[in-house]
Design a protein around this motif. Sequence first.
Motif, PDB file in Angstrom:
ATOM      1  N   UNK A  19     -55.279   4.744 -24.066  1.00  0.00           N
ATOM      2  CA  UNK A  19     -55.023   5.911 -24.904  1.00  0.00           C
ATOM      3  C   UNK A  19     -53.590   5.908 -25.448  1.00  0.00           C
ATOM      4  N   UNK A  20     -52.640   5.528 -24.575  1.00  0.00           N
ATOM      5  CA  UNK A  20     -51.236   5.462 -25.025  1.00  0.00           C
ATOM      6  C   UNK A  20     -51.078   4.419 -26.125  1.00  0.00           C
ATOM      7  N   UNK A  35     -55.376   8.486 -35.192  1.00  0.00           N
ATOM      8  CA  UNK A  35     -54.473   9.252 -34.340  1.00  0.00           C
ATOM      9  C   UNK A  35     -55.155  10.527 -33.828  1.00  0.00           C
ATOM     10  N   UNK A  36     -55.904  11.210 -34.671  1.00  0.00           N
ATOM     11  CA  UNK A  36     -56.589  12.428 -34.240  1.00  0.00           C
ATOM     12  C   UNK A  36     -57.676  12.112 -33.212  1.00  0.00           C
ATOM     13  N   UNK A  41     -59.397  12.270 -27.528  1.00  0.00           N
ATOM     14  CA  UNK A  41     -59.838  11.567 -26.322  1.00  0.00           C
ATOM     15  C   UNK A  41     -58.915  11.839 -25.141  1.00  0.00           C
ATOM     16  N   UNK A  42     -57.631  12.121 -25.420  1.00  0.00           N
ATOM     17  CA  UNK A  42     -56.665  12.443 -24.359  1.00  0.00           C
ATOM     18  C   UNK A  42     -56.517  13.934 -24.150  1.00  0.00           C
ATOM     19  N   UNK A  43     -57.489  14.728 -24.653  1.00  0.00           N
ATOM     20  CA  UNK A  43     -57.438  16.200 -24.517  1.00  0.00           C
ATOM     21  C   UNK A  43     -56.152  16.784 -25.115  1.00  0.00           C
ATOM     22  N   UNK A  47     -49.269  10.926 -25.253  1.00  0.00           N
ATOM     23  CA  UNK A  47     -48.908   9.979 -24.207  1.00  0.00           C
ATOM     24  C   UNK A  47     -47.502   9.414 -24.443  1.00  0.00           C
ATOM     25  N   UNK A  48     -46.895   9.003 -23.331  1.00  0.00           N
ATOM     26  CA  UNK A  48     -45.540   8.439 -23.352  1.00  0.00           C
ATOM     27  C   UNK A  48     -45.583   7.078 -22.684  1.00  0.00           C
TER      28      UNK A  48
END
Length: 444
Positions: A19-20, A35-36, A41-43, A47-48
Motif C-alpha cells: 500500500x505504501x 492514488x484514490x 484500500x488503506x482506509x 502511509x509513510x
Amino acid sequence: MSHSLSIQAQNSASSNGILTRDQLSAAALGNDDWLQVSLKAANSEVKVDRHGFTALHLAALYGRLSCMKLLVEKYKMSVDLANHYGLTPLHLALDMKTGPRALECVQYLLERGAKVNVQTKSGLTPLHQAAKEGRQDCITLLVEAGADVHAKDSQGQTPFDLCKIWSHKACARFLRYKMWEKQKHDLSHEMKKMEKLKKDIIASEKETLSRIKKDHEVIQHLHFCEWLDKKGLPEKLKESARSQTQTSSKSSGYRKGSGEQCNKSLSSKTPKRAVLPSARSHKWKDHSNSQHSVTKENQSHGKKELKRWNSSVKPSRPPITEISRDFQDLQSAHSEEFSSEDLGSYVLLSKDERGLPRINTISGKEVSPVPNLPFEMIERSLFPGSVPHQRLLSPKNFTANHILDVPRKQLPSNAQRPKSEISYHLQQKVDPNYLKLTNNFLSL
C-alpha cells in the motif's frame, strides 16, 4: 499458534508495504485514480516509508499538482509535514526533478499557508533550495512571501552564497539587491527608534540635569569663598561674596554644611561623560538662530540676498549653466533628517561583558532596550560633536579571503569537463568526410 501469528504479521507487513509503495508510486506518476484507489484500500490512511516520505512529498518532488490538491484538500494533509530529514513539500517542490512545474506547486503551497522560513536539520530554507537550483521565478515568489534573505544554514551560508557557488548570476544579483534593501529598511527603523529614545531621555532627565547644574553652582561659590578666606581680602568683599552664595543656595535648596554630601552625590551620580554642554554647541545654536533672524529681517525689509559663489572660470560673467539649488530647498528636500543634539550631559555610553552597547542616564538608570545598531553608530547619534568624521571607510563586506577558504562546488567529472581544443584542430585529419573530399580533389 505462534507460527500462525507470525505469518499474519508478515502478511500485514507485506500488505502495508504494498500500500505504501502504491501510494508513493501513484503520487510520483501523477495518477489521481490510482492514488484514490490505494488510499481507499488503506482506509484513507496516508502511509509513510522508512525515510518519512509520504505521497504528498513525492507529489511535490515530481510537481504533481493535482495529487497535491487531492491530498491537501480532501484528505487534510498538512502542507508543512516534514520527513525524517526536515524536508517539507515546499523544499521538495524546488528540487531539480520538479522541472518547469515548480512555480505553480510553490505558489499553491504558499496559498495554503506553508511556512516560508522553515529549516531542515541542516538549516536549509526553501530559499536556499531555490538559490541552489537557480530558480529565479521561485526566488522572487518566496521573497515576496516573506522569506528571510539573510538566513544561514549549518555551514553559515546564505542563499546569496549558494547562488555564487553554483554560478547563478541573475539570482545572485536579485538576492544581493534584496539584502541591501532589507538592511536599509532595518537601519532606518532602528534609527527612528534611536531618535525616539533620545527624546525620551531628554524629557525624563531634564529635571535631574537642572538640579545637578544648581549643585555645581553652589559648589563653585563655596570654593570661591574658601579662596577669599585664604587671600585675606577685605571683609566687605567677603560679605558680598557670602551673600551671593547664600542667595544661590536658597534658590537651589542647598543647606549649610552639606557641601561634602553634594560632592559625593555628584561624583556618584554624574557619569564620566556627563559634562555641562560645551560652548561650541551653544555657539552653533546661536549662529543658526542668527542666520534665520537675518534672513527674516532681509525678507521683511525687502533687501537683496547675498550673491552665491561664482563658480565660473571668468569672474566677469556668471557660469553658462546653473545646476545648484538654494540651501533652503535642500533642507526642505531632506526634512526627515535626524536631530544632531548632543546628549553628553545626559547619558554615559559603555559596553557590557558581551561587547554590546549599554546606555546609563545621569540619574543612574539603565536604558533598555537599546536599538540594534553598531556601537559606533549609537555613539555618533548620541554625541555627534565629539566623534571625529572618518573620511576613508572601507565597505562593510570588503574583506580579504584566502583562495582556499572560498566556498566552491566539487570538481566536475570527466564526462562534464570541456574538451581540449586539440581535437578540433585535428578534426581535418580524423573526419572521414574531409579525407574523402581531399582524395577526390587529388584524383582530379
